[in-house]
Design an enzyme around this catalytic site. Structure first.
Site, PDB file in Angstrom:
ATOM      1  N   HIS A 156      -0.240 -13.511  15.143  1.00 36.41           N
ATOM      2  CA  HIS A 156       0.059 -12.307  15.936  1.00 36.41           C
ATOM      3  C   HIS A 156      -0.175 -12.516  17.425  1.00 36.41           C
ATOM      4  O   HIS A 156      -0.979 -13.316  17.851  1.00 36.41           O
ATOM      5  CB  HIS A 156      -0.770 -11.136  15.415  1.00 36.41           C
ATOM      6  CG  HIS A 156      -0.189 -10.556  14.173  1.00 36.41           C
ATOM      7  ND1 HIS A 156      -0.943  -9.980  13.167  1.00 36.41           N
ATOM      8  CD2 HIS A 156       1.104 -10.486  13.746  1.00 36.41           C
ATOM      9  CE1 HIS A 156      -0.155  -9.574  12.187  1.00 36.41           C
ATOM     10  NE2 HIS A 156       1.095  -9.869  12.506  1.00 36.41           N
ATOM     11  N   GLU A 207       8.356 -11.204  10.539  1.00 35.34           N
ATOM     12  CA  GLU A 207       7.778 -11.937   9.398  1.00 35.34           C
ATOM     13  C   GLU A 207       8.238 -13.390   9.396  1.00 35.34           C
ATOM     14  O   GLU A 207       7.468 -14.301   9.088  1.00 35.34           O
ATOM     15  CB  GLU A 207       8.156 -11.255   8.080  1.00 35.34           C
ATOM     16  CG  GLU A 207       7.605  -9.844   7.916  1.00 35.34           C
ATOM     17  CD  GLU A 207       6.097  -9.744   8.164  1.00 35.34           C
ATOM     18  OE1 GLU A 207       5.650  -8.706   8.671  1.00 35.34           O
ATOM     19  OE2 GLU A 207       5.374 -10.736   7.898  1.00 35.34           O
ATOM     20  N   ASP A 238       0.810  -1.235   0.000  1.00 36.24           N
ATOM     21  CA  ASP A 238       0.000   0.000   0.000  1.00 36.24           C
ATOM     22  C   ASP A 238       0.835   1.272   0.000  1.00 36.24           C
ATOM     23  O   ASP A 238       0.420   2.293   0.545  1.00 36.24           O
ATOM     24  CB  ASP A 238      -0.884   0.004   1.267  1.00 36.24           C
ATOM     25  CG  ASP A 238      -0.035  -0.183   2.538  1.00 36.24           C
ATOM     26  OD1 ASP A 238      -0.614  -0.187   3.629  1.00 36.24           O
ATOM     27  OD2 ASP A 238       1.209  -0.327   2.401  1.00 36.24           O
ATOM     28  N   GLY A 239       2.048   1.205  -0.556  1.00 37.34           N
ATOM     29  CA  GLY A 239       2.835   2.444  -0.563  1.00 37.34           C
ATOM     30  C   GLY A 239       3.477   2.686   0.799  1.00 37.34           C
ATOM     31  O   GLY A 239       3.399   1.829   1.681  1.00 37.34           O
ATOM     32  N   ASP A 274       7.719  -4.610   1.686  1.00 35.77           N
ATOM     33  CA  ASP A 274       7.223  -3.542   0.816  1.00 35.77           C
ATOM     34  C   ASP A 274       8.363  -2.599   0.424  1.00 35.77           C
ATOM     35  O   ASP A 274       8.920  -1.901   1.265  1.00 35.77           O
ATOM     36  CB  ASP A 274       6.130  -2.757   1.572  1.00 35.77           C
ATOM     37  CG  ASP A 274       5.458  -1.709   0.688  1.00 35.77           C
ATOM     38  OD1 ASP A 274       4.442  -1.141   1.106  1.00 35.77           O
ATOM     39  OD2 ASP A 274       5.975  -1.469  -0.430  1.00 35.77           O
ATOM     40  N   GLY A 296       5.019 -24.251  -1.970  1.00 38.51           N
ATOM     41  CA  GLY A 296       4.832 -23.073  -2.833  1.00 38.51           C
ATOM     42  C   GLY A 296       5.073 -21.789  -2.051  1.00 38.51           C
ATOM     43  O   GLY A 296       6.107 -21.614  -1.425  1.00 38.51           O
TER      44      GLY A 296
END
Lengths: 404, 79
Positions: A131, A122, A76-77, A99, A91
């Site tokens: 979380h 992560e 999202d920027g 990001d 996979g």
């Protein structure tokens, strides 16, 4: 802590990882070190061993990408979502995506996100943790700017990962290499693994205790900085802020963290340029701009950007005059006048404070314009001044605003 | 703080997207606006409870501020 539905885990102790690409924000070696250290954090408390591979498919594929990047969770920027990772599986399982629109850094700074910290979080997902709602745990969803030089997992993180994989066997395993690396990279010189010492009784990790919360009506109360904000008045001291609102009678007393978690407390000065809905905070030789709770991007900036000479390393107080659109900066017994329209320091400054502000012959801790008067705070007193008439009206206790 | 009026709508949109991303909120296009708002309030309560905020179901400033913190993209609650 929590795990993903059905608690997926790696059904082996030797897990491979591969760094697919790099962020241009950091040296490649720093990226590799951050990732290796993040793996080492988890291998030190589990039987898992992580091996870096340089080609082909690895269990955990690590990459940097911006916006849409081939999975259903586009980035999202700048800000917002920093990264995501998938629980163990085939996979895309285990893969971690960062990001690229963020600024990735080797150290914890204001101007970016510490790659080691985010990668460690992560990779917790890549190993099967979801979380945690424990503030201070690595798996807490929100990024907490933390000093990572001697970073330790929170007990909650350790409990979670050991619920999935159990404790380490003999000594913490370090990431190893599978093939002679194409590019020689230095193995991270890690301290020789020490025998896992039985952990002392886990102490609840709490953010460093802020200084004792000052009493609103202490007659000796002093302030670091004062500003208006959208019609309210905020009084800052250490890590606390008092809020005086025209809408409520009582004074609200909060921590600065609760409004701007990423700002370091202990401001030197603050002021509002009300027609821009903008408040500037000053600390040492840097300043930040906020609009409400949002810190504007591109900050902090050096105060020299405003026109201060390099000899000025911090300012004592600041106040914006809504009538003249000038902002006055106080440093020692002098002051500067800054033209908000031209965004430049006015000529003929600095001048002596006492020359233009009658009765103010000492340094100013904080300054405020309210109801047409200026209020200059020095220690536990404040001086009400009518600058049009160049007249000192009265002297009061600094906390007279708190209806004591 | 008092919210600059034009931001209120913008904040509501932001909150909806946040709850969709991280709290499995699904905005159903129902004719009953009240039902939709109730569902959103429930999800706000879930998020406030997760972060230890006062559980009000209302999009107050502390809740919105927590939503605006930089974070991980993985949901906190999933179906």
């Amino acid at each position: 802590y929590s795990t993903f539905p059905h608690s997926p885990t790696w059904k082996k102790e030797d897990v491979t990882y591969r760094i697919l690409n790099y962020t241009p924000d950091m040296l490649q070696a720093d990226v590799e070190e951050a990732i290796a250290r993040a793996f080492q954090l988890w291998s030190s408390v589990t039987p898992l061993r992580f091996t870096r591979v340089y080609s082909g498919q690895a269990d955990i594929m690590i990459s940097f990408a911006a916006g849409f990047h081939g999975d259903f969770y586009s980035f999202d920027g700048p800000g917002g979502t920093l990264a995501h990772a998938y629980p163990p599986g085939n996979g895309i399982g285990g893969d971690a995506h960062f990001d690229e629109d963020e600024n990735w850094t080797k150290f914890t700074t204001y101007s970016g996100y510490n790659l080691f910290l985010v990668a460690a979080h992560e990779l917790g997902h890549s190993l099967g943790l979801s979380h945690s709602n424990v503030f201070g745990a690595l798996m807490y969803p929100i990024y907490m700017a933390t000093d990572t030089r001697d970073y330790q997992l929170h007990q909650d993180d350790i409990d979670g990962i050991q619920a999935l994989y159990g404790p380490p066997k003999e000594s913490p395993a370090l990431p190893t290499k599978a093939f002679p690396p194409q590019e020689p990279t230095e193995m991270i010189p890690a301290e020789a693994p020490t025998e896992m010492s039985p952990r002392e009784e886990p102490t609840e990790i709490t953010p460093s205790k802020p200084p004792q919360r000052p009493d609103d009506c202490d007659p000796h109360l002093t302030f670091d900085a004062i500003t208006t904000l959208r019609g309210e008045t905020l009084f800052f001291k250490d890590s606390y802020v008092w809020r005086k609102s025209p809408y409520f009678s009582e004074i609200e007393h909060d921590t600065i963290f609760s409004f701007w978690p990423s700002l370091i407390a202990g401001f030197d000065a603050a002021y509002e340029v009300d027609n821009k809905d903008r408040v500037l905070f000053f600390k040492d030789d840097q300043y930040w701009a906020v609009s409400g709770y949002s810190i504007q991007s591109g900050f902090p900036k050096p105060i020299q950007n405003l026109g201060f000479p390099t000899s000025v390393r911090k300012i004592d107080a600041a106040v914006h005059d809504q009538n003249t659109k000038r902002t006055y900066f106080f440093v020692g017994k002098q002051y500067w006048s800054f033209n908000e329209n031209t965004q430049s320091m006015e000529r003929g400054y600095p001048r002596k404070i006492a020359a233009d502000f009658r009765g103010i012959g000492h340094p100013v801790d904080a300054a405020l314009q309210k109801n047409g008067y200026f209020y200059f705070f020095h220690g536990s007193n404040q001086y009400e001044v009518d600058i049009k008439k160049k007249k000192l009206i009265r002297i009061m206790k600094s906390n007279s605003w708190f209806n004591c | 703080f008092p919210v600059a009026p034009e931001k209120e709508k913008e904040d509501m949109q932001f909150a909806k997207k946040y709850l969709e991303n991280f709290y499995d909120f699904k905005e159903e296009k129902t004719l009953f606006k009240a039902k939709d708002l109730n569902q959103m309030s429930d999800k706000i309560r879930e998020m406030q409870s997760f972060f230890g905020l006062e559980v009000t179901g209302e999009l107050n400033h502390k809740t919105l501020d927590m939503m605006k913190q930089p974070r991980c993209g993985i949901p906190d609650i999933r179906s």
